[in-house]
Structures are given as structure tokens and as C-alpha cells.
Design an enzyme around this catalytic site. Structure first.
Site, PDB file in Angstrom:
ATOM      1  N   GLY A  36       0.833  -1.200   0.000  1.00 16.44           N
ATOM      2  CA  GLY A  36       0.000   0.000   0.000  1.00 16.44           C
ATOM      3  C   GLY A  36       0.865   1.246   0.000  1.00 16.44           C
ATOM      4  O   GLY A  36       2.035   1.207  -0.385  1.00 16.44           O
ATOM      5  N   CYS A  37       0.301   2.351   0.438  1.00 20.56           N
ATOM      6  CA  CYS A  37       1.038   3.617   0.481  1.00 20.56           C
ATOM      7  C   CYS A  37       2.331   3.439   1.273  1.00 20.56           C
ATOM      8  O   CYS A  37       2.321   2.948   2.398  1.00 20.56           O
ATOM      9  CB  CYS A  37       0.166   4.698   1.120  1.00 20.56           C
ATOM     10  SG  CYS A  37       1.044   6.259   1.365  1.00 20.56           S
ATOM     11  N   PHE A  38       3.446   3.851   0.683  1.00 19.96           N
ATOM     12  CA  PHE A  38       4.745   3.547   1.299  1.00 19.96           C
ATOM     13  C   PHE A  38       5.053   4.352   2.552  1.00 19.96           C
ATOM     14  O   PHE A  38       5.952   4.008   3.306  1.00 19.96           O
ATOM     15  CB  PHE A  38       5.892   3.601   0.306  1.00 19.96           C
ATOM     16  CG  PHE A  38       6.003   4.795  -0.618  1.00 19.96           C
ATOM     17  CD1 PHE A  38       5.508   6.040  -0.292  1.00 19.96           C
ATOM     18  CD2 PHE A  38       6.635   4.642  -1.847  1.00 19.96           C
ATOM     19  CE1 PHE A  38       5.646   7.128  -1.157  1.00 19.96           C
ATOM     20  CE2 PHE A  38       6.784   5.720  -2.720  1.00 19.96           C
ATOM     21  CZ  PHE A  38       6.282   6.967  -2.367  1.00 19.96           C
TER      22      PHE A  38
END
Length: 196
Positions: A36-38
Site C-alpha cells: 500500500g502507500c509507502f
């Protein structure tokens, strides 16, 4: 080696080459994870004892030197990843795998919560055969826990790592979008606010 990839006539993109970077210390290893979003994933790994360095970036796509805007367009097939440099004597790779599985839902293709797109897909990108074997074993064990839902996590060799723009690096530790810094201290268990 990289320069020949640019000059060969096969039309193959250098983005598809293996990650040829070397860790800062001879005894350390790299690992790559997409979950997902890093931003939140990076902060979780920063807190792990034995993790020496984290960087966020892009990998597994077919376009060299991608930008955040290009990756978000969904046309380059890159994944938002965290590249972790770790000391295996302090932090076994299996510890990193456990954290990876705990940070996201591996049964949702190209989606984590409100983040939708191929750049948010679940992936473990390995640097050697031991990492590949341990990743596969951990996926099989995790699938037994999920029972009716199929895990869609891809397990592939680590491709060239393209470091994301500087403002993405340690984003939540630096304050995120709201200027509220979050601790990256080893062992910290504070809840991670994904966007700051």
C-alpha cells in the site's frame, strides 16, 4: 553493467534489471516490500531493531526513472515499495515478513483501504533464494489463516530500485501532511497515522 542495458538492441527497459545496488555494510541485506502507500509501511519498518536504513521508491515497472506522478497514473506498472536495509544477525528476514503481513490486507488486489491503483499492490521482492523460500513459506502459512479469502501477494525477484522524490523519504517521521511528527524510535508502538 547498467550502461549496456541502455545500449542493447533488445528494447528491454533497464527498469526490468535486477536491483544491483549494494547495502552500505557488507554483512547487511536488502529487502523490498509493497504493502500500500509507502509512508506508513516505511515508518513501521523504521521502528524495527536491526533495520539499519529504509528508503521509499518504485520498482517492478517498465519505465526507467519514474516520477510519483507517472507511478500514480497507473501506466508504468510500478509498485510503491519500501527498500529495507537490515542486519540479519539482529533482525532475521522472517521478522520483516511478519511485519509485512501485519501492515496490510494481502487479499485486496491493487487496493489498500482508500488507496486504489496497481502501485498499491501487495508484493514481496526478494534478493536471493533464501528470501524467496521464506517469503513463499510465509505466504502459505498466512493463507491458512485467511481461509476463504485468497492472498494476492506477488513474490518476485527485486527489480531496479528507483528512489522516490526526497519529500517522500521518512515522510511521517518528518511530520507528514499535517506537520505532526511520528516517532521512528526502535521498538515504538505508537499507532501509525498513515497520512500524518
Amino acid at each position: 553493467m547498467a550502461s549496456t542495458a541502455h545500449n542493447d538492441n533488445s528494447g528491454r527497459s533497464p527498469a526490468l534489471d535486477p536491483d544491483a545496488d549494494a547495502p552500505d555494510h557488507p554483512g547487511h541485506e536488502f529487502a523490498q516490500f509493497g504493502a500500500g502507500c509507502f509512508w506508513g509501511v516505511e515508518l513501521a519498518f523504521q521502528r524495527v531493531a536491526g533495520v539499519m536504513k529504509t528508503e521509499v521508491g518504485y520498482s517492478q515497472g517498465h519505465v526507467p526513472d519514474p516520477t510519483y506522478r507517472l507511478v500514480c497514473s497507473g501506466t508504468s506498472n510500478h509498485v510503491e515499495i519500501v527498500r529495507v536495509q537490515f542486519d540479519p544477525d539482529v533482525c532475521p528476514y522472517t521478522n520483516l515478513l511478519s511485519l509485512f503481513w501485519s501492515r496490510h490486507d494481502p487479499t485486496t488486489p491493487n487496493c489498500q483501504g482508500g488507496d486504489v491503483g496497481s502501485q498499491y499492490r501487495s508484493g514481496i521482492y526478494y534478493y536471493n533464494e533464501t528470501q524467496a523460500r521464506l517469503a513463499q513459506e510465509s505466504k502459505e502459512a498466512k493463507q491458512l489463516e485467511w481461509k476463504d479469502k485468497k492472498i494476492v501477494t506477488e513474490i518476485l525477484p527485486a527489480k531496479r530500485f528507483y528512489r522516490a522524490e526526497e519529500y517522500h523519504q521518512q515522510y511521517l517521521e518528518k511530520g507528514g501532511g499535517r506537520g505532526r511528527k511520528q516517532s521512528a524510535k526502535k521498538g515504538c508502538n505508537d499507532p501509525i497515522r498513515c497520512y500524518g
